[in-house]
Design a protein around this motif. Structure first.
Motif, PDB file in Angstrom:
ATOM      1  N   LEU A   1      -3.715  -8.202  -4.366  1.00  0.00           N
ATOM      2  CA  LEU A   1      -4.460  -9.460  -4.270  1.00  0.00           C
ATOM      3  C   LEU A   1      -3.716 -10.578  -4.994  1.00  0.00           C
ATOM      4  O   LEU A   1      -3.554 -11.684  -4.463  1.00  0.00           O
ATOM      5  CB  LEU A   1      -5.863  -9.280  -4.856  1.00  0.00           C
ATOM      6  CG  LEU A   1      -6.853 -10.429  -4.621  1.00  0.00           C
ATOM      7  CD1 LEU A   1      -7.171 -10.540  -3.137  1.00  0.00           C
ATOM      8  CD2 LEU A   1      -8.133 -10.191  -5.418  1.00  0.00           C
TER       9      LEU A   1
ATOM     10  N   LEU B   1       0.829  -1.205   0.000  1.00  0.00           N
ATOM     11  CA  LEU B   1       0.000   0.000   0.000  1.00  0.00           C
ATOM     12  C   LEU B   1       0.867   1.261   0.000  1.00  0.00           C
ATOM     13  O   LEU B   1       0.547   2.249  -0.667  1.00  0.00           O
ATOM     14  CB  LEU B   1      -0.927  -0.002   1.218  1.00  0.00           C
ATOM     15  CG  LEU B   1      -2.096  -0.992   1.179  1.00  0.00           C
ATOM     16  CD1 LEU B   1      -2.828  -1.012   2.518  1.00  0.00           C
ATOM     17  CD2 LEU B   1      -3.072  -0.636   0.048  1.00  0.00           C
TER      18      LEU B   1
ATOM     19  N   ILE C   1      -8.081  -2.114   3.290  1.00  0.00           N
ATOM     20  CA  ILE C   1      -8.607  -1.256   2.234  1.00  0.00           C
ATOM     21  C   ILE C   1      -9.873  -0.568   2.722  1.00  0.00           C
ATOM     22  O   ILE C   1     -10.861  -1.237   3.023  1.00  0.00           O
ATOM     23  CB  ILE C   1      -8.924  -2.064   0.952  1.00  0.00           C
ATOM     24  CG1 ILE C   1      -7.677  -2.776   0.441  1.00  0.00           C
ATOM     25  CG2 ILE C   1      -9.506  -1.136  -0.119  1.00  0.00           C
ATOM     26  CD1 ILE C   1      -6.574  -1.844  -0.027  1.00  0.00           C
TER      27      ILE C   1
ATOM     28  N   LEU D   1      -7.052  -8.599   2.738  1.00  0.00           N
ATOM     29  CA  LEU D   1      -6.937  -7.285   2.134  1.00  0.00           C
ATOM     30  C   LEU D   1      -8.047  -6.348   2.591  1.00  0.00           C
ATOM     31  O   LEU D   1      -7.832  -5.138   2.757  1.00  0.00           O
ATOM     32  CB  LEU D   1      -6.954  -7.426   0.609  1.00  0.00           C
ATOM     33  CG  LEU D   1      -6.574  -6.188  -0.211  1.00  0.00           C
ATOM     34  CD1 LEU D   1      -5.192  -5.682   0.195  1.00  0.00           C
ATOM     35  CD2 LEU D   1      -6.614  -6.502  -1.697  1.00  0.00           C
TER      36      LEU D   1
ATOM     37  N   THR E   1      -2.079  -1.276  -6.643  1.00  0.00           N
ATOM     38  CA  THR E   1      -3.537  -1.336  -6.700  1.00  0.00           C
ATOM     39  C   THR E   1      -4.037  -2.546  -5.914  1.00  0.00           C
ATOM     40  O   THR E   1      -3.269  -3.467  -5.600  1.00  0.00           O
ATOM     41  CB  THR E   1      -4.020  -1.446  -8.154  1.00  0.00           C
ATOM     42  OG1 THR E   1      -3.614  -2.723  -8.683  1.00  0.00           O
ATOM     43  CG2 THR E   1      -3.462  -0.319  -9.009  1.00  0.00           C
ATOM     44  N   GLU E   2      -5.340  -2.512  -5.618  1.00  0.00           N
ATOM     45  CA  GLU E   2      -5.943  -3.621  -4.894  1.00  0.00           C
ATOM     46  C   GLU E   2      -5.780  -4.926  -5.663  1.00  0.00           C
ATOM     47  O   GLU E   2      -5.477  -5.976  -5.077  1.00  0.00           O
ATOM     48  CB  GLU E   2      -7.415  -3.320  -4.653  1.00  0.00           C
ATOM     49  CG  GLU E   2      -8.127  -4.345  -3.796  1.00  0.00           C
ATOM     50  CD  GLU E   2      -9.533  -3.907  -3.430  1.00  0.00           C
ATOM     51  OE1 GLU E   2     -10.329  -4.794  -3.037  1.00  0.00           O
ATOM     52  OE2 GLU E   2      -9.846  -2.705  -3.527  1.00  0.00           O
ATOM     53  N   GLU E   3      -5.945  -4.870  -6.992  1.00  0.00           N
ATOM     54  CA  GLU E   3      -5.816  -6.075  -7.816  1.00  0.00           C
ATOM     55  C   GLU E   3      -4.388  -6.603  -7.796  1.00  0.00           C
ATOM     56  O   GLU E   3      -4.158  -7.818  -7.732  1.00  0.00           O
ATOM     57  CB  GLU E   3      -6.240  -5.764  -9.260  1.00  0.00           C
ATOM     58  CG  GLU E   3      -7.717  -5.504  -9.464  1.00  0.00           C
ATOM     59  CD  GLU E   3      -8.130  -4.129  -8.945  1.00  0.00           C
ATOM     60  OE1 GLU E   3      -7.241  -3.263  -8.731  1.00  0.00           O
ATOM     61  OE2 GLU E   3      -9.343  -3.923  -8.748  1.00  0.00           O
TER      62      GLU E   3
ATOM     63  N   LYS F   1     -13.412   1.131   2.937  1.00  0.00           N
ATOM     64  CA  LYS F   1     -14.618   1.001   2.122  1.00  0.00           C
ATOM     65  C   LYS F   1     -15.390   2.313   2.128  1.00  0.00           C
ATOM     66  O   LYS F   1     -15.447   3.005   3.147  1.00  0.00           O
ATOM     67  CB  LYS F   1     -15.507  -0.141   2.662  1.00  0.00           C
ATOM     68  CG  LYS F   1     -14.814  -1.509   2.646  1.00  0.00           C
ATOM     69  CD  LYS F   1     -14.429  -1.941   1.250  1.00  0.00           C
ATOM     70  CE  LYS F   1     -13.756  -3.311   1.271  1.00  0.00           C
ATOM     71  NZ  LYS F   1     -13.311  -3.733  -0.082  1.00  0.00           N
TER      72      LYS F   1
END
Length: 281
Positions: free
Chosen positions: A256, A246, A278, A274, A251-253, A280
């Motif tokens: 992951l 982070l 992250i 994750l 990116t989140e993808e 929301k």
């Protein structure tokens, strides 16, 4: 025939390995101590000798967790109750170098909050014996057992609030031969020790160290502790990995995909880890 002999020798070697592993334990280990005093008679012997009170233990719980949603939870090594509803908390902390007195304060407050339901009278708070065992005589009076008594300064008037706070150590002198014998035994905890002072405690140690039933119990506990420690270590590693990525603005993808590959996780497992980091909308 040779195959049968081989299997027999293998079982014998496995048993001896386990026995040697468990034989290293003594009652200064909170794991071994807790498993030993799960036996009510053994627990009663320890409590009666250290407090010099005829407390009749009717139930014992070990590794008793008092969970608090908003504050720090606490896990008690041993929590017992006698026939009159008096609570006995025994804590084994021989190696820890910390503020023992404030730790005891927190344990006592946690016990009170867990037993005092909303709307009940303060008189319903149970009487408590808290026995806190350390290796060193951190109080410095050269006494093996120190009881804290609340006294009005300059008057000698004792204010009894239902708390009996005992600090026990292995270095100081004991008040009775029975206490000295028990404290010495906690340090060495030999399986072949014979005594009329605490026969149930000695028998319980013998069971856990020498009998297959007891050895299997201790080995199962060790395996479970090891597995839990490994899981905690992995969780910490995953958390550090996510935070590092982070900070690198991945990116989140991307994170992951890295989690799945690095830690051999499923997409669902990686997503759950994750999601903790992250935000929301």
């Amino acid at each position: 025939m040779q195959e049968k002999v081989g299997r027999s020798e293998s079982r014998l070697e496995s048993y001896e390995e386990k026995r040697q592993k468990v034989s290293q334990f003594n009652l200064t280990s909170d794991i071994f101590f807790g498993k030993t005093v799960e036996d009510i008679d053994a627990c009663q012997e320890v409590v009666q000798i250290l407090t010099r009170k005829e407390l009749k233990i009717k139930s014992v719980k070990t590794q008793y967790s008092i969970r608090k949603v908003e504050n720090r939870s606490v896990v008690l090594d041993v929590l017992a109750e006698d026939g009159n509803g008096c609570l006995v908390n025994v804590e084994m902390h021989p190696q820890e170098d910390e503020d023992h007195v404030r730790r005891v304060r927190y344990h006592l407050s946690s016990l009170d909050m867990s037993y005092l339901e909303k709307g009940t009278d303060f008189e319903s708070i149970p009487e408590v014996y808290l026995i806190y065992i350390t290796k060193k005589d951190f109080i410095g009076r050269n006494r093996g057992i120190n009881e804290i008594i609340r006294v009005v300064d300059g008057t000698g008037t004792v204010l009894n609030n239902g708390v009996h706070e005992l600090y026990v150590n292995f270095e100081g002198t004991a008040d009775t031969p029975e206490q000295r014998e028990l404290l010495d035994y906690m340090v060495h905890s030999a399986a072949d020790y014979e005594t009329g002072t605490f026969p149930h405690l000695a028998a319980r140690v013998r069971l856990l160290k020498e009998k297959k039933e007891g050895i299997d119990i201790m080995c199962d506990i060790l395996d479970r502790e090891r597995a839990e420690g490994k899981a905690e270590g992995m969780a910490a590693g995953i958390a550090a990995f996510i935070l590092d990525n982070l900070e690198e603005h991945k990116t989140e993808e991307q994170i992951l995909a890295k989690l799945v590959k690095r830690f051999s996780l499923s997409q669902e497992e990686a997503g759950k880890y994750l999601a903790e980091y992250i935000p929301k909308d």
